[in-house]
Design a protein around this motif. Sequence first.
Motif, short mmCIF file in Angstrom:
data_model
loop_
_atom_site.label_atom_id
_atom_site.label_comp_id
_atom_site.label_asym_id
_atom_site.label_seq_id
_atom_site.Cartn_x
_atom_site.Cartn_y
_atom_site.Cartn_z
N ALA A 98 0.63 -1.11 -0.07
CA ALA A 98 0.25 0.20 -0.12
C ALA A 98 0.71 1.69 0.17
CB ALA A 98 -0.90 -0.23 0.65
N LYS A 99 1.84 1.45 0.45
CA LYS A 99 2.92 2.44 1.06
C LYS A 99 3.40 2.78 -0.54
CE LYS A 99 3.88 2.32 5.72
NZ LYS A 99 4.91 2.33 7.00
N LEU A 100 3.94 1.79 -1.24
CA LEU A 100 4.63 1.98 -2.90
C LEU A 100 3.90 2.62 -3.94
CD1 LEU A 100 6.50 1.59 -4.73
CD2 LEU A 100 6.35 -0.46 -4.61
N ALA A 101 1.99 1.88 -3.43
CA ALA A 101 1.20 2.05 -4.49
C ALA A 101 0.90 3.68 -4.00
CB ALA A 101 -0.39 1.30 -4.10
N GLU A 102 0.68 4.46 -2.78
CA GLU A 102 0.91 5.72 -2.71
C GLU A 102 1.91 6.02 -3.09
OE1 GLU A 102 -1.77 8.93 -1.53
OE2 GLU A 102 -1.88 7.06 -1.12
N MET A 103 2.74 6.25 -2.38
CA MET A 103 4.15 7.19 -3.93
C MET A 103 4.04 6.65 -5.15
SD MET A 103 7.94 6.73 -2.65
CE MET A 103 8.64 8.51 -2.26
N ILE A 104 3.64 5.52 -5.52
CA ILE A 104 3.20 6.06 -7.01
C ILE A 104 2.07 7.35 -7.80
CG2 ILE A 104 2.10 4.75 -9.50
CD1 ILE A 104 3.66 2.25 -7.69
N LEU A 105 0.86 7.11 -6.44
CA LEU A 105 -0.02 8.50 -7.33
C LEU A 105 0.48 9.36 -6.58
CD1 LEU A 105 -3.30 6.09 -5.31
CD2 LEU A 105 -2.52 6.61 -7.93
N THR A 106 1.35 9.26 -5.30
CA THR A 106 2.12 10.54 -5.40
C THR A 106 2.78 11.51 -6.11
OG1 THR A 106 1.68 10.33 -3.17
CG2 THR A 106 2.90 11.86 -3.64
N ASN A 107 3.65 10.34 -7.28
CA ASN A 107 4.68 10.51 -8.48
C ASN A 107 3.25 11.83 -9.12
OD1 ASN A 107 6.14 10.66 -9.93
ND2 ASN A 107 5.92 8.80 -10.58
N ARG A 108 2.59 10.48 -10.01
CA ARG A 108 1.16 10.69 -10.65
C ARG A 108 0.43 12.28 -10.54
NH1 ARG A 108 -4.02 6.76 -11.11
NH2 ARG A 108 -2.27 5.78 -12.03
N ASN A 109 0.76 12.70 -9.33
CA ASN A 109 0.13 13.87 -8.64
C ASN A 109 0.79 15.42 -8.46
OD1 ASN A 109 -2.42 13.01 -9.18
ND2 ASN A 109 -2.14 12.22 -6.72
N GLY A 110 2.19 14.56 -8.81
CA GLY A 110 3.24 15.50 -9.20
C GLY A 110 4.01 16.37 -7.60
N GLU A 111 3.79 15.24 -6.84
CA GLU A 111 4.00 15.58 -4.92
C GLU A 111 5.45 15.00 -4.10
OE1 GLU A 111 -0.30 14.97 -3.17
OE2 GLU A 111 -0.80 16.64 -4.57
N LEU A 112 6.05 14.41 -4.96
CA LEU A 112 6.65 14.00 -4.32
C LEU A 112 8.29 15.40 -4.25
CD1 LEU A 112 8.47 11.17 -6.79
CD2 LEU A 112 6.71 10.79 -4.19
N GLN A 113 8.22 14.65 -2.59
CA GLN A 113 9.52 16.25 -2.29
C GLN A 113 11.03 15.08 -2.91
OE1 GLN A 113 9.55 15.11 1.97
NE2 GLN A 113 7.88 16.04 1.95
N ILE A 114 11.69 16.53 -3.58
CA ILE A 114 13.16 16.41 -4.14
C ILE A 114 14.41 17.26 -3.00
CG2 ILE A 114 14.04 16.86 -6.23
CD1 ILE A 114 11.77 14.51 -6.19
N ALA A 115 15.40 16.31 -3.38
CA ALA A 115 16.38 17.04 -2.81
C ALA A 115 17.41 18.04 -3.95
CB ALA A 115 17.47 16.29 -2.25
N ALA A 116 17.90 19.39 -4.16
CA ALA A 116 18.23 19.48 -5.40
C ALA A 116 19.58 19.30 -6.54
CB ALA A 116 18.32 20.80 -5.26
N GLY A 117 19.63 19.44 -7.20
CA GLY A 117 21.48 18.92 -7.87
C GLY A 117 21.50 20.13 -8.74
N GLY A 118 22.88 19.72 -8.98
CA GLY A 118 24.12 20.73 -9.85
C GLY A 118 24.94 20.41 -9.95
N GLY A 119 26.05 20.50 -11.02
CA GLY A 119 27.53 20.43 -11.57
C GLY A 119 27.34 19.68 -11.66
N GLY A 120 26.78 18.94 -12.39
CA GLY A 120 26.39 17.33 -12.88
C GLY A 120 26.13 16.12 -12.50
N LYS A 121 25.82 16.45 -11.30
CA LYS A 121 25.00 15.59 -10.43
C LYS A 121 23.75 15.80 -10.42
CE LYS A 121 28.90 14.66 -7.29
NZ LYS A 121 29.60 14.97 -5.21
N TYR A 122 22.71 15.00 -10.44
CA TYR A 122 21.54 14.82 -10.68
C TYR A 122 20.81 15.45 -8.92
CZ TYR A 122 21.14 12.98 -15.24
OH TYR A 122 21.08 12.23 -16.40
N GLY A 123 19.90 15.47 -8.69
CA GLY A 123 19.08 15.33 -7.82
C GLY A 123 18.34 13.94 -6.88
N LYS A 124 17.34 14.13 -6.52
CA LYS A 124 16.97 12.94 -5.78
C LYS A 124 15.97 13.31 -5.49
CE LYS A 124 20.05 12.46 -1.58
NZ LYS A 124 20.68 11.54 -0.45
#
Length: 394
Positions: free
Chosen positions: A358-384
Motif C-alpha cells: 500500500a505504501k508503494l502504491a501511495e507513492m506511485i500516486l503521489t508521483n502521478r500528482n507531482g507531489e514527491l519531495q525532491i533534493a536539488a542537484g547541480g554541477g553535473g550531479k542529479y538531484g534525488k
Amino acid sequence: MNLSSYFVDLHIHIGRDYHNRPVKITGAKTLTLSNILKEADEKKGLDMVGVIDCHAPAVQAEIQELIDTKQAKELKDGGIQFKQVTLILGSEIEIYDENCKGPIHVLCFFPTLASMSAFAAWLRERMTNINLSSQRYYGSAKDLQYKVKELSGLFIPAHIFTPFKSLYGKGVQQSLREVLDDSLIDAVELGLSSDTYMVDGIDELNPYTFLTNSDAHSLGKMAREYQEALMKTPSFKELYYAIHHVKGRKIVRNYGMNPLLGKYYHTVCKKCLNPAPKNEPCSNCGSLQRINGVKERIDMLKTNEYSRERPAYVHQVPLDFIPSLGAKTYAKLLKAFGTEMNIIHRVSKEELEEVVPAKLAEMILTNRNGELQIAAGGGGKYGKVVASETDSSN
C-alpha cells in the motif's frame, strides 16, 4: 471531429546502428532503432517517438528495411508507423556560427524518409561525419533554418537552458534573435533542469510551445520527460498542428522531472561542485570558477513576472526513481498493467495495491500528482527523490 490524447517523447538518441557501429558515442549499445521502437510500444506505452539521429545513413537504411519487410509503414500524413508507435524522423545538430557565443543544439524533424534523406545529403557537405550524432554543422544558423523549412520540417532549439551546448546556456548573451530567425522556430525544448513555471516571464518565448523530452541515452531513460498531445492521429502533420494549435490540436500537459532533479539546477563551484554564488570565493575551496546554474540563468533572462497561459507542467519521475521500487517490482507492475504509461496515469490505487504494498502504491500516486519531495542537484550531479518509509518486495 474526434481528437484523442497521445504520449509523445521527441528526443531519443541511437547508440548503435544495425551494423553495431556507434552513432551516439555516449549512448548505450542496446539503444538501437528497433529496440527503441519495441521499448516504446511494449514497455513505455508511448504513442510517438522522435529519434534524433535519423540523418545517419545506416539509420535510414534500417528504417527502409523495416518498411520493406512490412514491419513498419510510412504514413500519408508523415511519420513511420511501427505497431502502435509513430516514429518521427529527427536530427540533433550543433550550431556554432559567427553569431554564437557558444555551441547550440537544435532538433530538426521531417515528415518522410525522402525529406530526411535530402536533408542528410545537404548536411553531408557541411558536416565532418554524417554517421555520428549531434555533430558540428559548418554554416549559419539561419541557413540551417531555411533548409529545414524548405523541406517542410520542424525547427526546435534543444534543452535551451542547459549550461553547455544550448541556446541560452552559452549560445546567446540575451536574445535568441542574436543567432536565429525567430519566425522560423516552431517550439522550444525546456530541458531537464527547467519547467514552465521557472521559464514564465521570458517575453521572447511567449510565441512558442514548450516541449519536454527525455534526451534519452539509454532505453530506460525514454519517457523520463514527455508531453500529452491532443491530436486526431499520431502523425507528423498532427504533431505540427498540435505544436501550432491548429483546429483544436494542442499540447495538453507537459510531464517532466522536477527541475531540482536536473544536473545543472544550481550554480556550483567548478572545482569542488559545492553550491556557490557567482562573485564570491567558494566557501569550501576558495575557487572563483563556476558552473552556471539553470535557475540563475533564467532569472537573468526574465523580463516579467507573468507571460501567458500554458498547459500544466506535472512534476513526475520515472518509476525507477521511486525509492524501493526495484527491478523485480517494476517487472511485476509491467506484467500486471502492460506499460509505464498505464501505471503512471491510468491504474487505480486499488489495482496497484493488488500488486504492490500500500505504501508503494501511495507513492506511485503521489508521483502521478507531482507531489514527491525532491533534493536539488547541480554541477553535473542529479538531484534525488527524498526517500520515505516505503516497503516493497524486491
